[in-house]
Design an enzyme around this catalytic site. Structure first.
Site, PDB file in Angstrom:
ATOM      1  N   HIS A  44       0.842  -1.191   0.000  1.00 32.37           N
ATOM      2  CA  HIS A  44       0.000   0.000   0.000  1.00 32.37           C
ATOM      3  C   HIS A  44       0.882   1.249   0.000  1.00 32.37           C
ATOM      4  O   HIS A  44       2.109   1.165   0.165  1.00 32.37           O
ATOM      5  CB  HIS A  44      -0.953  -0.006   1.211  1.00 32.37           C
ATOM      6  CG  HIS A  44      -0.269   0.082   2.537  1.00 32.37           C
ATOM      7  ND1 HIS A  44      -0.172  -0.967   3.416  1.00 32.37           N
ATOM      8  CD2 HIS A  44       0.364   1.115   3.145  1.00 32.37           C
ATOM      9  CE1 HIS A  44       0.471  -0.583   4.501  1.00 32.37           C
ATOM     10  NE2 HIS A  44       0.819   0.676   4.355  1.00 32.37           N
TER      11      HIS A  44
HETATM   12  P1  TYD Z   1      -1.858  -2.283   7.387  1.00 32.47           P
HETATM   13  O1  TYD Z   1      -1.456  -0.862   7.546  1.00 32.47           O
HETATM   14  O2  TYD Z   1      -2.417  -2.711   6.058  1.00 32.47           O
HETATM   15  O3  TYD Z   1      -0.636  -3.237   7.788  1.00 32.47           O
HETATM   16  P2  TYD Z   1       0.653  -3.792   7.001  1.00 32.47           P
HETATM   17  O4  TYD Z   1       1.202  -2.715   6.137  1.00 32.47           O
HETATM   18  O5  TYD Z   1       1.591  -4.165   8.109  1.00 32.47           O
HETATM   19  O6  TYD Z   1       0.258  -5.005   6.230  1.00 32.47           O
HETATM   20  O7  TYD Z   1      -2.914  -2.641   8.535  1.00 32.47           O
HETATM   21  C1  TYD Z   1      -3.357  -3.958   8.755  1.00 32.47           C
HETATM   22  C2  TYD Z   1      -4.740  -3.895   9.399  1.00 32.47           C
HETATM   23  O8  TYD Z   1      -4.674  -3.249  10.663  1.00 32.47           O
HETATM   24  C3  TYD Z   1      -5.777  -3.128   8.568  1.00 32.47           C
HETATM   25  O9  TYD Z   1      -7.013  -3.824   8.627  1.00 32.47           O
HETATM   26  C4  TYD Z   1      -5.923  -1.810   9.281  1.00 32.47           C
HETATM   27  C5  TYD Z   1      -5.558  -2.125  10.717  1.00 32.47           C
HETATM   28  N1  TYD Z   1      -4.885  -0.996  11.388  1.00 32.47           N
HETATM   29  C6  TYD Z   1      -5.577  -0.233  12.308  1.00 32.47           C
HETATM   30  O10 TYD Z   1      -6.769  -0.476  12.588  1.00 32.47           O
HETATM   31  N2  TYD Z   1      -4.933   0.814  12.919  1.00 32.47           N
HETATM   32  C7  TYD Z   1      -3.646   1.123  12.643  1.00 32.47           C
HETATM   33  O11 TYD Z   1      -3.083   2.093  13.221  1.00 32.47           O
HETATM   34  C8  TYD Z   1      -2.924   0.321  11.675  1.00 32.47           C
HETATM   35  C9  TYD Z   1      -1.493   0.610  11.331  1.00 32.47           C
HETATM   36  C10 TYD Z   1      -3.602  -0.718  11.082  1.00 32.47           C
END
Ligand code: TYD
Length: 133
Positions: A51
């Protein structure tokens, strides 16, 4: 510098006693820290990230283990960063696509410039690539 880059943080201490590394808002980060999160227990064969963010800036650490970031900006510039020390931070400005790989038992700590907002994410690569600033 508005491109992803490593920030080498100071280490307080010694090999005998161990170390402390400190990140103070605005002094060690080019933004106010509004949120801190950490990720852990990611299996080694999993690629996270996938992302980019519209506004969010981050400084990211591997407080344990080794974490590899592959980044891509809207101009098509690619880079690879290896976080292999708890005193190394990776600054990621807005509008950077990233894929993240973790060594066994790596722990990622993120200092973030904004509170969580799903609307700030590009999760679709084509949408990100076609975004006009
Ligand atoms: P994401 O940012 O996509 O994680 P990564 O880059 O490590 O794969 O987040 C994973 C999930 O966690 C997504 O459903 C959103 C949730 N999330 C929150 O609810 N709050 C937060 O502060 C973060 C970073 C993620």
């Amino acid at each position: 510098m508005d491109i992803p880059h490593i920030i080498n943080f100071s280490k307080i201490g010694s090999q005998d006693l161990g170390y402390i590394t400190v990140a103070e808002t605005q002094k060690d980060t080019p933004f106010d820290i509004k949120r801190v999160y950490w990720t852990y227990y990611t299996p080694q064969d999993v690629i996270r990230g996938g992302h980019a963010h519209k506004e969010l800036q981050q400084v990211i650490f591997a407080v344990s283990g080794t974490i590899e970031f592959n980044t891509l900006d809207l101009q098509g510039n690619k880079d690879t960063f290896i976080l292999d020390s708890p005193s190394k931070g990776l600054y990621i400005p807005k509008l950077i696509w990233r894929d993240i790989k973790f060594s066994h038992s790596a722990v990622l700590l993120c200092l973030a410039s904004e509170i969580y907002d799903e609307a700030d994410y590009f999760r679709d690569f084509e949408e990100f690539k076609n975004y006009k600033k």
